[in-house]
Design a protein around this motif. Structure first.
Motif, PDB file in Angstrom:
ATOM      1  N   LYS A 297     -11.199  10.008  65.992  1.00  0.00           N
ATOM      2  CA  LYS A 297     -10.269  10.230  64.886  1.00  0.00           C
ATOM      3  C   LYS A 297      -9.915   8.904  64.206  1.00  0.00           C
ATOM      4  O   LYS A 297     -10.052   7.826  64.791  1.00  0.00           O
ATOM      5  CB  LYS A 297      -9.002  10.924  65.402  1.00  0.00           C
TER       6      LYS A 297
ATOM      7  N   CYS B 257      -2.705  15.264  66.495  1.00  0.00           N
ATOM      8  CA  CYS B 257      -3.376  15.761  65.302  1.00  0.00           C
ATOM      9  C   CYS B 257      -3.720  17.239  65.473  1.00  0.00           C
ATOM     10  O   CYS B 257      -3.576  17.804  66.549  1.00  0.00           O
ATOM     11  CB  CYS B 257      -4.640  14.966  65.021  1.00  0.00           C
TER      12      CYS B 257
ATOM     13  N   SER C 199      -2.016  15.314  60.914  1.00  0.00           N
ATOM     14  CA  SER C 199      -1.584  14.545  62.087  1.00  0.00           C
ATOM     15  C   SER C 199      -0.226  13.931  61.823  1.00  0.00           C
ATOM     16  O   SER C 199       0.226  13.827  60.674  1.00  0.00           O
ATOM     17  CB  SER C 199      -2.583  13.433  62.400  1.00  0.00           C
TER      18      SER C 199
ATOM     19  N   ASP D 211      -6.624  20.428  63.736  1.00  0.00           N
ATOM     20  CA  ASP D 211      -7.491  21.088  62.763  1.00  0.00           C
ATOM     21  C   ASP D 211      -7.070  22.540  62.733  1.00  0.00           C
ATOM     22  O   ASP D 211      -6.893  23.164  63.787  1.00  0.00           O
ATOM     23  CB  ASP D 211      -8.969  20.994  63.150  1.00  0.00           C
TER      24      ASP D 211
ATOM     25  N   TYR E 180      -7.043  15.906  69.612  1.00  0.00           N
ATOM     26  CA  TYR E 180      -8.439  15.469  69.762  1.00  0.00           C
ATOM     27  C   TYR E 180      -8.471  14.075  70.397  1.00  0.00           C
ATOM     28  O   TYR E 180      -7.500  13.307  70.329  1.00  0.00           O
ATOM     29  CB  TYR E 180      -9.117  15.410  68.395  1.00  0.00           C
TER      30      TYR E 180
ATOM     31  N   GLU F  11     -10.969   7.803  55.324  1.00  0.00           N
ATOM     32  CA  GLU F  11     -11.544   8.398  56.531  1.00  0.00           C
ATOM     33  C   GLU F  11     -12.315   7.386  57.374  1.00  0.00           C
ATOM     34  O   GLU F  11     -12.622   7.634  58.537  1.00  0.00           O
ATOM     35  CB  GLU F  11     -12.480   9.553  56.149  1.00  0.00           C
TER      36      GLU F  11
END
Length: 457
Positions: free
Chosen positions: A361, A375, A390, A377, A356, A179
């Motif tokens: 990201k 991507c 994504s 969510d 986004y 991440e």
């Protein structure tokens, strides 16, 4: 159909005995040796009269304890929490239950000091149960939660198998931080020349076999050194992650939506023995007065198409709402969404928020139009975010320009040697269980929860 073992003789459980004795009538002889069974379990409650004793016994195979009757007085070693072995036969009951177990022989296998045993009351505060996580499996709700986690996992395995995905055992130790958020647990050891981390996601490693077998998935532990102690966060948690060769973001979202709908339908509408057990587990969990009713959300998710909306449009909707009914945290373009924003957007049905800003990201996401990335969510009603995914950057030159360090050279090799367009997603497994059951704190759906300041076991 009852579970079986072809090369062994498994001991009887309360569930198997009840199944085999369905249709019992009052004319059945209670003393028939051929119908005698031996059960092992734990005493949930006990009461005695002058010439008879009643024991409620549980072995975890059912969610209602079985009432056992002993003609006589039992000694003080028969106490709540003690494990016992009972031999006898089912007979029609004169009480509220349909049948009871008439004991012909009994013994205590493991005594229990009732003065010290903490799991005695029917309903205990969740904090007490968390402080005794090693014993809370004895409660009906925790037993049902463990059965439900197991059964839903099997449903997901079935869905992945039916869609030709291959399960991959991904590593827990890693040299990278998927991440890029710096929330890793780092380890020092003589075994490795450099620092290693506990993984925060299996995604990068899962992409490697996807470049050979096209469709992969895993359910693996992940670790994040977050200082948060909210009901939604754990330091150790499980992630269901999938990677697939796919060309479009819509195609990827179709895969995720089908998996969620299919596994929910299997649980709530399926006709298999597993489906029936899952529904029984769900009912047992909901018998608690602290559990939120989730059936409306589950039905909406099963049958309604998931909405799809860009981040830019979501910000406009949130800003318009905020002008009339202010949120605690105002929506800010270019920033992430807060929990209250997510719940507002998913108030009526599940929704994918897509595209986004690239600036907020990670590096591995495929760029899209207007400085966004391809991507999503996925937000669920009453919960908020459950999954994120994504399309992955599959072009070597573009990826190398954004790689954070040389530690990711192996990841670039996947693009250097036969790259292919692909994408993937990760779903918080513990949040998924929490949402299905209505147990709103993830600490209460995990066998041994670890969160900031707490790693007791």
């Amino acid at each position: 159909m009852l579970p079986s073992c072809t090369r062994c003789s498994l001991p009887a459980t309360i569930r198997t005995v009840l199944k085999s004795a369905s249709g019992l009538t009052a004319s059945d002889p209670a003393s028939d040796p051929a119908s005698m069974s031996t059960l092992k379990g734990w005493i949930k409650s006990i009461r005695g009269h002058k010439n008879v004793s009643f024991i409620s016994i549980s072995d975890g195979s059912t969610y209602e304890p079985l009432q056992a009757v002993y003609r006589g007085v039992l000694g003080p070693e028969y106490s709540i929490g003690a494990s016992v072995q009972l031999t006898g036969k089912l007979q029609p009951s004169r009480g509220r239950q349909e049948v009871e177990f008439l004991i012909s022989k009994s013994s205590v296998l493991g005594p229990c000091d009732t003065m010290e045993y903490p799991i005695q009351k029917k309903n205990l505060p969740t904090k007490v149960l968390r402080d005794h996580a090693h014993l809370r499996f004895r409660t009906t709700q925790t037993t049902a939660l463990m059965h439900l986690r197991d059964g839903i996992l099997r449903d997901w395995h079935d869905w992945f198998e039916s869609n030709a995905f291959t399960y991959i055992h991904t590593p827990v130790l890693t040299s990278s931080d998927c991440e890029g958020a710096g929330e890793t647990f780092s380890l020092s050891s003589n075994v490795f020349p450099d620092r290693v981390n506990l993984t925060v996601s299996s995604q990068l490693h899962l992409e490697a076999p996807t470049h050979a077998v096209s469709r992969t998935y895993t359910l693996s532990p992940c670790f994040r050194a977050e200082p948060s102690a909210t009901p939604r966060h754990l330091a150790e948690f499980y992630m269901l992650e999938g990677e697939v060769v796919v060309d479009t973001l819509d195609g990827l979202m179709d895969v995720v939506e089908d998996g969620i709908k299919s596994t929910l339908k299997s649980m709530l509408r399926g006709t298999t023995d597993r489906s029936e057990r899952l529904r029984d587990a769900l009912l047992a969990i909901r018998s608690s007065d602290v559990v939120r009713d989730t059936m409306a959300d589950l039905n909406t998710t099963m049958y309604e198409p998931f909405a799809r909306m860009t981040y830019a449009k979501a910000i406009k909707i949130l800003t318009k709402h905020h002008a009339v009914t202010p949120f605690n945290h105002p929506p800010i373009p270019g920033h992430g969404l807060s929990l209250e924003h997510e719940k507002h957007l998913a108030a009526d049905r599940p929704i994918f928020i897509t595209h986004y800003p690239a600036a907020i990201k990670p590096f591995y996401m495929l760029p899209a139009d207007n400085d966004t990335v391809a991507c999503f969510d996925l937000l669920l009603p009453s919960l908020g975010e459950i999954a994120g995914g994504s399309l992955r950057e599959h072009r070597l030159s573009h990826l190398e320009a954004s790689l954070p360090s040389e530690e990711y050279a192996w990841y670039a090799d996947l693009r250097r040697y036969g790259s292919i367009p692909h994408g993937g997603w990760g779903m918080g497994w513990d949040r998924w269980i929490s949402w299905i059951t209505g147990v709103d704190n993830v600490k209460d759906v995990v066998a041994f929860p670890r969160w900031v300041g707490h790693c007791k076991y």
